[in-house]
Design a protein around this motif. Structure first.
Motif, PDB file in Angstrom:
ATOM      1  N   ARG A 182      61.782  35.420  35.421  1.00  0.00           N
ATOM      2  CA  ARG A 182      62.484  36.076  36.523  1.00  0.00           C
ATOM      3  C   ARG A 182      61.935  37.480  36.765  1.00  0.00           C
ATOM      4  N   VAL A 183      61.685  38.196  35.682  1.00  0.00           N
ATOM      5  CA  VAL A 183      61.173  39.562  35.793  1.00  0.00           C
ATOM      6  C   VAL A 183      59.750  39.567  36.340  1.00  0.00           C
ATOM      7  N   VAL A 184      58.929  38.625  35.896  1.00  0.00           N
ATOM      8  CA  VAL A 184      57.566  38.537  36.421  1.00  0.00           C
ATOM      9  C   VAL A 184      57.603  38.249  37.918  1.00  0.00           C
ATOM     10  N   CYS A 185      58.473  37.343  38.341  1.00  0.00           N
ATOM     11  CA  CYS A 185      58.622  37.070  39.778  1.00  0.00           C
ATOM     12  C   CYS A 185      59.064  38.322  40.532  1.00  0.00           C
ATOM     13  N   ASP A 186      60.004  39.063  39.953  1.00  0.00           N
ATOM     14  CA  ASP A 186      60.460  40.298  40.590  1.00  0.00           C
ATOM     15  C   ASP A 186      59.309  41.277  40.773  1.00  0.00           C
ATOM     16  N   TYR A 187      58.487  41.423  39.740  1.00  0.00           N
ATOM     17  CA  TYR A 187      57.376  42.378  39.795  1.00  0.00           C
ATOM     18  C   TYR A 187      56.341  41.966  40.833  1.00  0.00           C
ATOM     19  N   ILE A 188      55.961  40.695  40.805  1.00  0.00           N
ATOM     20  CA  ILE A 188      54.934  40.228  41.751  1.00  0.00           C
ATOM     21  C   ILE A 188      55.457  40.257  43.179  1.00  0.00           C
ATOM     22  N   ALA A 189      56.698  39.852  43.375  1.00  0.00           N
ATOM     23  CA  ALA A 189      57.254  39.828  44.727  1.00  0.00           C
ATOM     24  C   ALA A 189      57.305  41.217  45.349  1.00  0.00           C
ATOM     25  N   GLY A 190      57.422  42.226  44.519  1.00  0.00           N
ATOM     26  CA  GLY A 190      57.470  43.588  45.026  1.00  0.00           C
ATOM     27  C   GLY A 190      56.114  44.153  45.413  1.00  0.00           C
ATOM     28  N   MET A 191      55.046  43.447  45.068  1.00  0.00           N
ATOM     29  CA  MET A 191      53.701  43.948  45.353  1.00  0.00           C
ATOM     30  C   MET A 191      53.349  43.815  46.832  1.00  0.00           C
ATOM     31  N   THR A 192      52.564  44.742  47.325  1.00  0.00           N
ATOM     32  CA  THR A 192      51.926  44.573  48.627  1.00  0.00           C
ATOM     33  C   THR A 192      50.674  43.718  48.437  1.00  0.00           C
ATOM     34  N   ASP A 193      50.100  43.265  49.551  1.00  0.00           N
ATOM     35  CA  ASP A 193      48.854  42.487  49.473  1.00  0.00           C
ATOM     36  C   ASP A 193      47.782  43.260  48.724  1.00  0.00           C
ATOM     37  N   ARG A 194      47.575  44.501  49.123  1.00  0.00           N
ATOM     38  CA  ARG A 194      46.458  45.272  48.559  1.00  0.00           C
ATOM     39  C   ARG A 194      46.698  45.623  47.099  1.00  0.00           C
ATOM     40  N   PHE A 195      47.964  45.842  46.714  1.00  0.00           N
ATOM     41  CA  PHE A 195      48.229  46.132  45.303  1.00  0.00           C
ATOM     42  C   PHE A 195      47.978  44.893  44.450  1.00  0.00           C
ATOM     43  N   ALA A 196      48.387  43.714  44.945  1.00  0.00           N
ATOM     44  CA  ALA A 196      48.138  42.472  44.209  1.00  0.00           C
ATOM     45  C   ALA A 196      46.644  42.235  44.039  1.00  0.00           C
ATOM     46  N   ILE A 197      45.876  42.480  45.094  1.00  0.00           N
ATOM     47  CA  ILE A 197      44.416  42.302  45.020  1.00  0.00           C
ATOM     48  C   ILE A 197      43.817  43.290  44.024  1.00  0.00           C
ATOM     49  N   THR A 198      44.272  44.533  44.065  1.00  0.00           N
ATOM     50  CA  THR A 198      43.765  45.549  43.133  1.00  0.00           C
ATOM     51  C   THR A 198      44.088  45.194  41.697  1.00  0.00           C
ATOM     52  N   GLU A 199      45.316  44.743  41.448  1.00  0.00           N
ATOM     53  CA  GLU A 199      45.701  44.335  40.095  1.00  0.00           C
ATOM     54  C   GLU A 199      44.842  43.169  39.618  1.00  0.00           C
ATOM     55  N   TYR A 200      44.621  42.206  40.497  1.00  0.00           N
ATOM     56  CA  TYR A 200      43.777  41.061  40.140  1.00  0.00           C
ATOM     57  C   TYR A 200      42.369  41.536  39.771  1.00  0.00           C
ATOM     58  N   MET A 201      41.810  42.412  40.578  1.00  0.00           N
ATOM     59  CA  MET A 201      40.460  42.930  40.320  1.00  0.00           C
ATOM     60  C   MET A 201      40.410  43.677  38.992  1.00  0.00           C
ATOM     61  N   ASN A 202      41.408  44.492  38.730  1.00  0.00           N
ATOM     62  CA  ASN A 202      41.415  45.274  37.489  1.00  0.00           C
ATOM     63  C   ASN A 202      41.546  44.398  36.256  1.00  0.00           C
ATOM     64  N   ILE A 203      42.280  43.310  36.389  1.00  0.00           N
ATOM     65  CA  ILE A 203      42.531  42.452  35.230  1.00  0.00           C
ATOM     66  C   ILE A 203      41.412  41.438  34.997  1.00  0.00           C
ATOM     67  N   PHE A 204      40.915  40.834  36.076  1.00  0.00           N
ATOM     68  CA  PHE A 204      40.037  39.667  35.925  1.00  0.00           C
ATOM     69  C   PHE A 204      38.573  39.895  36.309  1.00  0.00           C
ATOM     70  N   VAL A 205      38.258  40.967  36.988  1.00  0.00           N
ATOM     71  CA  VAL A 205      36.878  41.193  37.419  1.00  0.00           C
ATOM     72  C   VAL A 205      36.241  42.261  36.543  1.00  0.00           C
ATOM     73  N   PRO A 206      35.090  41.983  35.902  1.00  0.00           N
ATOM     74  CA  PRO A 206      34.445  42.967  35.034  1.00  0.00           C
ATOM     75  C   PRO A 206      34.052  44.229  35.801  1.00  0.00           C
ATOM     76  N   HIS A 207      34.234  45.357  35.156  1.00  0.00           N
ATOM     77  CA  HIS A 207      33.819  46.623  35.748  1.00  0.00           C
ATOM     78  C   HIS A 207      32.430  46.985  35.227  1.00  0.00           C
ATOM     79  N   PRO A 208      31.586  47.590  36.055  1.00  0.00           N
ATOM     80  CA  PRO A 208      30.253  47.996  35.592  1.00  0.00           C
ATOM     81  C   PRO A 208      30.361  48.982  34.434  1.00  0.00           C
TER      82      PRO A 208
END
Length: 336
Positions: A305-331
């Motif tokens: 329930r809490v995870v749903c609450d957190y994700i639902a509160g995200m904007t499109d761009r914040f969700a994309i940024t979080e995804y990039m930070n977590i799953f995409v390697p940084h140089p």
């Protein structure tokens, strides 16, 4: 005793509003008792609380139909909300309903929408054990999540927010107006956006719908709004009936077939779905990566329930940024 400004408004409502209206002085009240404001009615206070909330401001970066559109004129969830409010207030004023209550419900109805619009909602509904529906989440936002304790709105506004979609029927006529206004708004502005994007042309729209409702955006809005107002004034009920109602629902079916499902407007949908699903799984495995205010609620509400609450509160761009930070390697960068 000198009557305060709120009491004068309440007296004015009794004089000028229709018997179909909900009077602010007769509100069922709030979840937690509060002293009344000397200036504003209870429904005016609700409207103001919603407008000043962070959840309302985040709507400007949440998808309506087109995910992260580059054009300046495509609707977002915020502009959709404002159009719903305008349509609903117009009808409420014409019928003699409570415009403040109507506006509060309209402004709050989509506060619980996920990033990427109904795409994100569908993903969470499929993978969360308890399911996910944006109208229920909107109620959670105003009851619990905003300001970490909720906005403590009146029962009438809460009911209108919860019942604005699906088969639920609002208890107030103001809520019923918002429910219809939501459909009128998205049918018409999504046609506008889809034509702008080259997904459909005006000639693609069924001729019988054009003949009945009108060729232009403003003509269709005026036809639909006038039909509902006239029916309410004549029969005392909020209903979309007759040929205009039938043409509207046919137009809605056309939009689902040609825009909402499987069109080029949805070409980024699979990526958005993947983003939401991966974030959901990640935060379930790493709840400590969520903000402290959410972590504290896990024991009370449960992890999913809490995870749903957190994700639902995200904007499109914040969700994309979080995804990039977590799953995409940084140089890798060497520190000198």
């Amino acid at each position: 005793m000198v009557m305060n400004i709120r009491e004068k408004y309440e007296k004015l409502e009794e004089k000028i509003l229709s018997p179909l209206a909900t009077l602010s002085k007769n509100t069922v009240g709030r979840l937690r008792s509060e002293d009344k404001c000397e200036i504003r009615t209870e429904f005016q206070r609700d409207r103001d609380r919603i407008i000043h909330s962070k959840s309302f401001r985040r709507l400007k970066h949440k998808t309506q139909v087109f995910i992260a559109p580059e054009g300046d004129h495509y609707r977002t969830r915020l502009t959709h909300t404002l159009e719903v409010s305008q349509i609903a207030r117009t009808m409420a004023r014409a019928i003699g309903l409570n415009e403040d209550l109507t506006e509060a419900i309209a402004l709050g109805h989509d506060l619980g929408h996920t990033p990427f619009g109904h795409t994100g909602e569908r993903v969470l509904n499929e993978i969360a054990k308890e399911g996910f529906r944006h109208n229920e989440q909107s109620l959670r936002v105003v009851d619990y999540l905003e300001k970490s304790k909720g906005l403590n709105l009146t029962g009438e506004v809460r009911d209108g927010i919860l019942c604005h979609s699906g088969d639920l029927i609002p208890k107030t006529n103001e809520g019923k107006i918002v429910k219809l206004s939501d459909k009128i708004a998205y049918i018409n502005h999504d046609i506008d956006d889809a034509i702008r994007a080259g997904i459909i042309s005006l000639e693609d729209i069924p001729k019988e719908c054009i003949d009945t409702l009108g060729r232009s955006h403003s003509e269709r809005l005026n036809t639909m709004i006038t039909a509902i107002v006239n029916h309410a004034l004549k029969f005392g009920e909020i209903k979309f009936d007759g040929p205009i109602g039938e043409a509207t629902w046919e137009l809605r079916r056309f939009m689902f077939k040609n825009v909402y499902i499987g069109s080029n407007a949805k070409k980024e949908e699979e990526k958005a779905m993947h983003c939401v699903e991966e974030l959901f799984n990640y935060y379930k495995q790493h709840p400590d990566r969520m903000p402290e205010e959410y972590i504290k609620k896990i024991e009370e509400w449960g992890l999913e329930r809490v995870v749903c609450d957190y994700i639902a509160g995200m904007t499109d761009r914040f969700a994309i940024t979080e995804y990039m930070n977590i799953f995409v390697p940084h140089p890798w960068k060497k520190n000198y």
